[in-house]
Design an enzyme around this catalytic site. Structure first.
Site, PDB file in Angstrom:
ATOM      1  N   CYS A  67      34.716  -8.551 -15.471  1.00 48.94           N
ATOM      2  CA  CYS A  67      36.027  -8.864 -14.898  1.00 48.94           C
ATOM      3  C   CYS A  67      35.888  -9.403 -13.471  1.00 48.94           C
ATOM      4  O   CYS A  67      34.806  -9.501 -12.920  1.00 48.94           O
ATOM      5  CB  CYS A  67      36.893  -7.612 -14.897  1.00 48.94           C
ATOM      6  SG  CYS A  67      36.324  -6.381 -13.700  1.00 48.94           S
ATOM      7  N   ALA A  70      34.111  -7.266 -10.990  1.00 48.12           N
ATOM      8  CA  ALA A  70      32.649  -7.384 -11.106  1.00 48.12           C
ATOM      9  C   ALA A  70      32.166  -8.626 -10.357  1.00 48.12           C
ATOM     10  O   ALA A  70      31.112  -8.614  -9.705  1.00 48.12           O
ATOM     11  CB  ALA A  70      32.233  -7.458 -12.575  1.00 48.12           C
ATOM     12  N   ARG A 101      23.105  -3.561 -10.137  1.00 50.07           N
ATOM     13  CA  ARG A 101      22.587  -4.909  -9.938  1.00 50.07           C
ATOM     14  C   ARG A 101      21.506  -4.841  -8.870  1.00 50.07           C
ATOM     15  O   ARG A 101      21.706  -4.243  -7.826  1.00 50.07           O
ATOM     16  CB  ARG A 101      23.740  -5.815  -9.481  1.00 50.07           C
ATOM     17  CG  ARG A 101      23.477  -7.269  -9.704  1.00 50.07           C
ATOM     18  CD  ARG A 101      24.799  -8.006  -9.798  1.00 50.07           C
ATOM     19  NE  ARG A 101      24.587  -9.436  -9.616  1.00 50.07           N
ATOM     20  CZ  ARG A 101      24.638 -10.040  -8.450  1.00 50.07           C
ATOM     21  NH1 ARG A 101      24.915  -9.374  -7.360  1.00 50.07           N
ATOM     22  NH2 ARG A 101      24.412 -11.329  -8.378  1.00 50.07           N
ATOM     23  N   HIS A 200      34.645 -14.330  -8.159  1.00 50.30           N
ATOM     24  CA  HIS A 200      33.829 -15.082  -7.188  1.00 50.30           C
ATOM     25  C   HIS A 200      34.744 -15.896  -6.277  1.00 50.30           C
ATOM     26  O   HIS A 200      34.595 -15.885  -5.057  1.00 50.30           O
ATOM     27  CB  HIS A 200      32.897 -16.076  -7.902  1.00 50.30           C
ATOM     28  CG  HIS A 200      31.980 -15.458  -8.904  1.00 50.30           C
ATOM     29  ND1 HIS A 200      31.635 -16.100 -10.066  1.00 50.30           N
ATOM     30  CD2 HIS A 200      31.324 -14.278  -8.918  1.00 50.30           C
ATOM     31  CE1 HIS A 200      30.809 -15.341 -10.765  1.00 50.30           C
ATOM     32  NE2 HIS A 200      30.606 -14.218 -10.094  1.00 50.30           N
TER      33      HIS A 200
HETATM   34  S1  SF4 Z   1      36.097  -2.718 -14.404  1.00 50.84           S
HETATM   35 FE1  SF4 Z   1      37.825  -1.890 -13.226  1.00 50.84          FE
HETATM   36  S2  SF4 Z   1      38.751  -3.656 -12.233  1.00 50.84           S
HETATM   37 FE2  SF4 Z   1      37.469  -4.443 -13.919  1.00 50.84          FE
HETATM   38  S3  SF4 Z   1      38.865  -4.630 -15.695  1.00 50.84           S
HETATM   39 FE3  SF4 Z   1      37.879  -2.601 -15.809  1.00 50.84          FE
HETATM   40  S4  SF4 Z   1      39.339  -1.220 -14.761  1.00 50.84           S
HETATM   41 FE4  SF4 Z   1      39.884  -3.317 -14.170  1.00 50.84          FE
END
Ligand code: SF4
Length: 496
Positions: A67, A70, A101, A200
């Site tokens: 997402c 990330a 990472r 990004h």
């Molecule tokens: S990792 Fe966190 S910010 Fe990303 S989609 Fe899942 S809940 Fe949402």
């Protein structure tokens, strides 16, 4: 002979198109139509790979994507070592991205560097109901008290923040004045966009909108670190120092006489970022994740940028020449000397490994850069690519990919786990190079696998030093005796 080769190539391309059609048959009509646009076979001479990209994943298809959070926290901001990055929201996102990472850095963690720590506001139900702004203000104070050597703070929004209407920008402004350090609010909630990619972009924009204005104010007030600009100042943009990659790149740039002012963002610091608008040239490795800020620096500060590729000796030599061409004859001569110096070392690496890897086939699937960028390193070892694809690339990445792939290469965008498995079963490459979610699936199929995100806890792979490790690792995976032990002797005997 040539005609035959062309004919064979056409046959392969045709077979692979049929293979894609076969695989897609499993989907319901609507999904099949959509996925059909994201899979293709590259045909020589075409100016792009012919796949649709940067569109929503189809629900329930086991995408490999992450997402926006990330992309912003995990990729762009997280590696800046002397800042504290708050994962703002419930506990999960920060926990699962905690030290996952391998963006290496030098520092005393917990004192002056915070890269492998997880700071979170750990939202509870009351924070969702009443809002988390007060809690965030309190956390910033606590960080300042407990980690006084931090140089600044970023607030990385997780999903709920934008949904409950919190005003993290107001908190950032107020708290920044109070602690007299930059606080960067990042609106990278995971529901935004379709993948890591928008994260990004959002993170790049926060550098433009929050950090650079802060740096300009600090410069006017004489508070920005004193710095004498030089004619050979460059910044490495979009190298996250996975397993030390930026370091093994930096030494080459310095060896040809350039001065590396900043690393974005592997082993990077806040001051380096603030000084970057003063460099002479931005060198961008990961185009996907940082082209936005390099374009901005060109527009706002007149800093030109150049893409380069430090995977494998052929690409490195080309890149060093292209970089040197932007400077004077001294740098150009140095580049030739450096290339000549490493040539016998690289020849020895190739002499050792090429015979063990020659004509072996590889299928790739990574994020936004490596599905094209590592191809020259495989080619240097005589390996051939049969398929490649990105999780979150855009059209301009697929255009660039045409410079790396041959006729008949299968191209997949946002490949689903079903498609990837079926394609690999049919193509039977000698090596699959992808991520941790894919690794064990293919190993169970008896296929050698190397992780192309984490370098399978090895690396660096960038630069001349990195290539020696890359070649060793590919050989170690591919020619490992364990693959011969997968069929049990009694089943093997029955077969024979
Ligand atoms: S990792 Fe966190 S910010 Fe990303 S989609 Fe899942 S809940 Fe949402």
């Amino acid at each position: 002979m040539l005609h035959q080769t062309n004919q064979q190539q056409t046959d392969i391309a045709q077979q692979r198109k049929q293979l894609i059609e076969e695989v897609l048959k499993a989907y319901p009509d609507k999904s099949r139509e959509k996925r059909d646009q994201q899979l293709n076979v590259y045909e020589q001479g075409k100016s792009d790979c012919g796949v649709k990209s940067n569109v929503k994943s189809i629900p329930g298809t086991m995408t490999a994507r992450g997402c926006s959070y990330a992309g912003a926290k995990g990729v762009v901001w997280g590696p800046i070592k002397d800042m504290v990055h708050i994962s703002h929201g419930p506990v999960g996102c920060g926990y699962w991205s905690w030290s996952g990472r391998r963006n290496y850095y030098i520092g005393t963690t917990g004192i002056d560097s915070f890269g492998t720590m997880d700071f979170t506001s750990d939202f509870q139900e009351r924070d969702i109901v009443f809002g988390g702004d007060k809690k965030l203000t309190k956390i910033i104070k606590e960080i300042e008290e407990l980690f006084p050597l931090n140089r600044g703070i970023t607030v990385q929004s997780e999903c709920p923040i934008g949904l409950i209407g919190d005003d993290i920008e107001a908190v950032a402004k107020k708290s920044s004045k109070e602690i007299n350090k930059p606080i960067i609010p990042v609106r990278c909630e995971g529901f935004r966009g379709v993948s890591q990619s928008l994260g990004h972009h959002i993170a790049n924009d926060t550098v433009r909108d929050w950090l650079f204005p802060y740096a300009e104010r600090a410069k006017k007030q004489g508070k920005l670190i004193s710095y004498q600009p030089g004619p050979y100042d460059v910044a490495i943009i979009g190298d996250y120092n996975i397993g030390g990659d930026t370091w093994s790149s930096r030494i080459l740039l310095e060896e040809i006489g350039l001065r590396v002012i900043a690393q974005w963002s592997g082993d990077g610091t806040l001051n380096e970022m603030m000084l970057t608008p003063q460099v002479k040239l931005n060198l961008i490795h990961c185009y996907r994740s940082m082209n936005y800020i390099t374009r901005h620096m060109e527009e706002a500060y007149g800093v030109p940028w150049l893409e380069y590729n430090f995977f494998g000796p052929t690409a490195i030599a080309n890149s060093l020449q292209q970089i040197a061409a932007r400077f004077d004859s001294k740098i150009q001569e140095n580049a030739q000397k450096v290339i000549a110096k490493y040539e016998p070392i690289m020849d020895a690496v190739i002499a050792k490994y090429r015979s063990r890897l020659e004509n072996k086939t590889v299928a790739l699937m990574v994020g936004g850069l490596r599905p094209r960028h590592v191809i020259p390193a495989f080619n240097d070892l005589g390996m051939k690519l049969v398929a490649t694809g990105y999780e979150f690339a855009h059209h301009d990445d697929y255009k660039r990919t045409t410079n790396y792939v041959e006729n008949g290469t299968i191209i997949y965008d946002d490949v689903t786990s079903y498609e990837f498995e079926e394609l690999i079963k049919a193509l039977k490459p000698d090596l699959v190079a992808s991520g941790v979610k894919e690794k064990y699936v293919f190993q169970k199929m008896g296929l050698p696998f190397r992780q192309m995100h984490s370098w399978d806890y090895s690396g660096p792979y960038h630069g001349y030093d990195g290539f020696a490790i890359f070649a060793r690792d590919m050989d170690m995976a591919l020619n490992n005796p364990s693959w011969r032990l997968i069929p049990t002797p009694w089943k093997q005997a029955n077969k024979d």
